[in-house]
Scaffold this active site. Structure first.
Site, mmCIF file in Angstrom:
data_model
loop_
_atom_site.group_PDB
_atom_site.id
_atom_site.type_symbol
_atom_site.label_atom_id
_atom_site.label_comp_id
_atom_site.label_asym_id
_atom_site.label_seq_id
_atom_site.Cartn_x
_atom_site.Cartn_y
_atom_site.Cartn_z
ATOM 1 C CB CYS A 256 19.795 12.439 -18.934
ATOM 2 S SG CYS A 256 20.533 12.056 -17.353
ATOM 3 N N GLY B 49 20.306 12.736 -24.933
ATOM 4 C CA GLY B 49 18.929 12.369 -24.643
ATOM 5 C C GLY B 49 17.967 13.126 -25.526
ATOM 6 C CG ASN C 53 24.525 12.012 -16.926
ATOM 7 O OD1 ASN C 53 25.668 12.268 -17.261
ATOM 8 N ND2 ASN C 53 23.858 10.998 -17.439
ATOM 9 N N GLY C 54 23.024 9.692 -14.808
ATOM 10 C CA GLY C 54 23.584 8.476 -14.239
ATOM 11 C C GLY C 54 22.475 7.509 -13.871
ATOM 12 C CE1 TYR D 169 27.182 6.341 -30.933
ATOM 13 C CE2 TYR D 169 26.115 5.898 -28.840
ATOM 14 C CZ TYR D 169 26.033 6.172 -30.185
ATOM 15 O OH TYR D 169 24.810 6.289 -30.781
#
Length: 486
Positions: free
Chosen positions: A18, A44, A123-124, A263
């Protein structure tokens, strides 16, 4: 309404979980947040949500499946989110119900506490979420979602601290794994990174207000000035135009996710003071030095392989060419994926420039090989177009271990590099040569002149090395076998 259908070969790429964004001190904060979420859409695409606060109407939220552009651009939605303070989240599920997300799993999450409401976006991935969830349920907590992030709200609720900021500190001291968290109260915007700084979080200035974001590219879209990165283990609290910083956790050595450079992050973002684009171009340079081959063209696998392909071409002197063209309007598959359509899956997304490829020895540069299925399809397309030879050069080391810190990774037995040597992968994909950048080469491209410090790695590279900076407790409990110490 028919649900979105994933592209038949999307599961052959690693996906970030996310992106998070928040802004305070601006009119129509939710609109700024929607723009920031749009810039973070690559992190996301499954769902998104916004929570905003306005003194007259209180906390308001909107959560939707699908893209930001389809859900957070209409007046009918955005007019329900007034106020000068808002946070947002774009989601691709890892922990939680993969592929079967309920709207209750969509962040930001909101909780009403004795001192007022608070919302959080995460996020994570928390590596001890299952154990925490069991403990909290036994103590009376009632969970509404399948997301590991909801544990943070319940830990805050059980804290005895007198304000939200301190309750967030209490909660995050209990969790393990990776987290970049943005939170909001009625008057505060809060940002926190875990002690290792695995996932990114940056601070920007927009007019008289402030913004927090997963990446700098989302600051650019709202015209914000990039101020600095939130440091690993740092918590910032923004209120009344002022930014206050604290260190809620014990000291730890930073282990930022190196795959963000390869990426996940957008190439126009800045990470660790470095241009993501320049790091990826330099990866191509290192690849050309480490794995040269005689060929006629260097072609990227769009779009993530493009900067590395440019670097490879520049270093090798072999011409760069767009041998594969990406359909920019692909998005999600719009046809029910029957077997015949699945067999055409890559063609829906990529097409070969036949006039360019025919008779040529082609170097294809891609960011990674996960399951390898897409690599085989692309090889077939290139050969069908008349290429004389096909050589793959991969801008990351072999992905042989799953990530447990916020990336959707297949089980280890589904990872091609976990089951095969490089030569076996070459034979299985069916190309003339296959070479991955070395871990040292990747580190050099990321600015570490001496390569990887094996005694104390500078980044989290567990997906390549199997060396996890935080033991994945939940996964170990479920039988995951860690790499044996060397």
């Amino acid at each position: 309404m028919q649900p979105f259908l994933s592209h038949p070969f999307d599961d052959d790429k690693l996906k970030e979980e996310c992106g998070v964004f928040g802004v305070i001190g601006v009119a129509d904060a939710a609109n700024f947040t929607a723009l920031g979420m749009h810039a973070l859409q690559h992190r996301g695409q499954e769902a998104g949500g916004i929570v905003a606060y306005d003194p007259e109407t209180g906390f308001n939220s909107a959560r939707r499946f699908g893209y930001v552009r389809d859900n957070f651009t209409s007046r009918s939605v955005m007019d329900t989110l007034p106020g000068s303070l808002a946070i947002g989240h774009v989601r691709y599920s890892t922990a939680g119900s993969k592929g079967n997300t309920a709207i209750r799993d969509v962040q930001p999450f909101f909780g009403e506490f004795s001192m007022g409401g608070a919302a959080i976006a995460h996020n994570g991935n928390l590596t001890n979420a299952a154990a925490l969830r069991r403990e909290l349920i036994e103590r009376g907590s009632i969970f509404q979602s399948s997301s590991d992030s909801e544990c943070i709200i319940h830990l805050m609720a059980r804290s005895i601290q007198k304000n939200i900021s301190e309750r967030i500190k209490d909660a995050l001291r209990r969790v393990e794994g990776a987290f970049s968290v943005i939170a909001m109260t009625r008057t505060k915007l809060i940002g926190v990174r875990d002690p290792l700084g695995v996932r990114p979080l940056v601070l920007g200035r927009v007019g008289e207000g402030w913004a927090l974001s997963s990446e700098t590219c989302a600051l650019d879209i709202i015209g914000a000035e990039f101020i600095r990165e939130i440091e690993p283990g740092e918590m910032v609290v923004i209120e009344h135009g002022e930014v206050q910083s604290s260190r809620p956790f014990g000291p730890a050595k930073s282990r930022f996710c190196i795959f963000e450079h390869v990426y996940f992050s957008r190439p126009d973002s800045i990470l660790g003071g470095r241009s993501v684009y320049e790091t990826r171009r330099q990866i191509g340079v290192e690849l050309a030095i480490e794995a040269p081959v005689e060929a006629d063209l260097v072609c990227p696998v769009p779009d993530s392989g493009t900067p590395a392909a440019i670097g490879y071409s520049q270093q090798s002197g072999i011409p760069y060419a767009m041998g594969i063209i990406r359909n920019q309007y692909m998005g999600r598959t719009f046809i029910e994926p029957t077997e015949s359509i699945r067999n055409m899956g890559v063609l829906l997304k990529l097409n070969v420039n036949r006039a360019l490829i025919k008779g040529k020895r082609v170097i294809l540069v891609d960011d990674s090989v996960v399951r390898g299925t897409t690599s085989r399809k692309i090889k077939d397309m290139i050969l069908d177009a008349g290429a004389a030879e096909v050589h793959f050069r991969i801008a990351s080391p072999p992905t042989a271990w799953p990530c447990f810190y916020g990336v959707d990774t297949p089980d280890r037995d589904k990872l091609l590099a976990a089951r095969m040597s490089e030569e076996e992968m070459r034979e299985w994909i069916g190309v003339d040569s296959l070479k991955f950048i070395s871990l040292d080469g990747l580190y050099r491209a990321a600015g570490e002149a001496n390569g990887r410090n094996r005694a104390s790695p500078q980044y989290c590279d567990a997906c390549f090395s199997g060396e996890y900076p935080v033991a994945p407790a939940d996964q170990i409990e479920n039988g995951f076998q860690m790499k044996a110490a060397e």
